[in-house]
Design an enzyme around this catalytic site. Structure first.
Site, mmCIF file in Angstrom:
data_model
loop_
_atom_site.group_PDB
_atom_site.id
_atom_site.type_symbol
_atom_site.label_atom_id
_atom_site.label_comp_id
_atom_site.label_asym_id
_atom_site.label_seq_id
_atom_site.Cartn_x
_atom_site.Cartn_y
_atom_site.Cartn_z
ATOM 1 C CG ASP A 65 -1.984 -1.004 1.208
ATOM 2 O OD1 ASP A 65 -2.285 -1.507 0.112
ATOM 3 O OD2 ASP A 65 -2.543 -1.323 2.278
ATOM 4 N NE ARG A 66 -1.346 7.156 -1.256
ATOM 5 C CZ ARG A 66 -1.642 7.861 -0.178
ATOM 6 N NH1 ARG A 66 -0.693 8.534 0.457
ATOM 7 N NH2 ARG A 66 -2.873 7.904 0.282
#
Length: 285
Positions: A65-66
């Site tokens: 995930d970012r």
């Protein structure tokens, strides 16, 4: 000239841990997306490494995930990517993460089998539901500083936000999680464990009403943010603080049939770390 708008990302460097003819293993900083999509084009791991570091086409293998930091494997060839992805699909790869959660996590080893369901395609949120997808995460407390615990997490499946959802379900959300923590604006709308979600639309609307920076801002949706006069894209008024970009969740180790890679531990996992006080206070205000 082409006008581009991209949300702010971290300025931390992408550190290379291992490299050979077919594979790159990097320590991904939290706060930068893996590959171009949505409003992210240039400010991504793949774009930076191909354009600024001189690599040819790259093939991300495990896509964090970012906001999540840590170990990322990136193949230089499609064949190498397919080999490791095959191991991931067959669940023969052992994955290990560390995180910092609110409260004193139990001393005993916890195995969570709670199924996870997606709330909506509109917002990036998942929750435990009896009709969700099967998944399992193993948790073990490593330390406690009086307010927060460092927990080792071993996901045995790969559902979206699995670790974060299971920790929230168990009552120990990641301390600086903007979506699943108790301080989120929609937190009071979430059901307690073992109860169903009665009105998901209220949560969706709350998330859209309190969109933070870019993670829920759609250029084509109504928003109070000022817009660019040329292309009408919402303009972010101020850069987020570093701890608003990065989650206290870190991929520390991946192990396959004949390989194993490790990432250095982040500063927030140290026993002397004291940056969690404000997060814990906010969660219980």
């Amino acid at each position: 000239m082409v006008k581009k708008h991209e949300p702010p990302v971290t300025d931390q460097p992408i550190k290379i841990i291992y490299e050979d003819d077919g594979l790159l293993v990097v320590d991904k900083p939290g706060g930068i997306q893996v590959h171009p999509s949505g409003r992210y084009r240039h400010n991504t791991i793949v774009h930076v490494m191909t354009k600024e570091l001189g690599y040819n086409k790259l093939y991300p293998i495990n896509r964090l995930d970012r906001m999540t930091s840590g170990l990322m494997m990136i193949a230089k060839t499609s064949q190498r990517a397919a080999e490791i992805k095959k191991e991931l699909r067959e669940r023969t790869v052992e994955k290990e993460y560390v995180c910092r959660v609110i409260g004193l996590f139990p001393r005993e080893r916890i195995v969570c089998h709670a199924p996870i369901k997606q709330l909506s395609y509109i917002v990036p949120f998942n929750y435990v539901h009896n009709h969700g997808k099967d998944c399992t995460t193993v948790f073990e407390r490593l330390s406690y500083n009086g307010m927060t615990s460092i927990v080792r997490c071993k996901p045995l499946s790969g559902r979206t936000h699995q670790i974060r959802v299971h920790l929230r379900y168990l009552g120990y959300p990641i301390a600086n999680d903007p979506i699943y923590s108790y301080s989120a604006a929609w937190s009071h709308l979430l059901p307690s464990p073992h109860h169903s979600l009665d009105n998901p639309q209220k949560i969706i609307q709350s998330m859209l009403d309190t969109a933070s920076y870019d993670y829920m801002v759609d250029p084509f949706e109504e928003t109070d943010l000022p817009r660019c006069q040329e292309c009408s894209v919402p303009i972010i008024q101020k850069d987020p603080a570093p701890d608003e970009l990065s989650l206290w969740l870190h991929a520390v180790k991946y192990t396959g049939h004949s390989w194993s890679y490790n990432s250095p531990l982040p500063a927030w996992s140290d026993d002397l770390f004291n940056g969690d006080k404000s997060k814990v206070t906010a969660s219980f205000d």
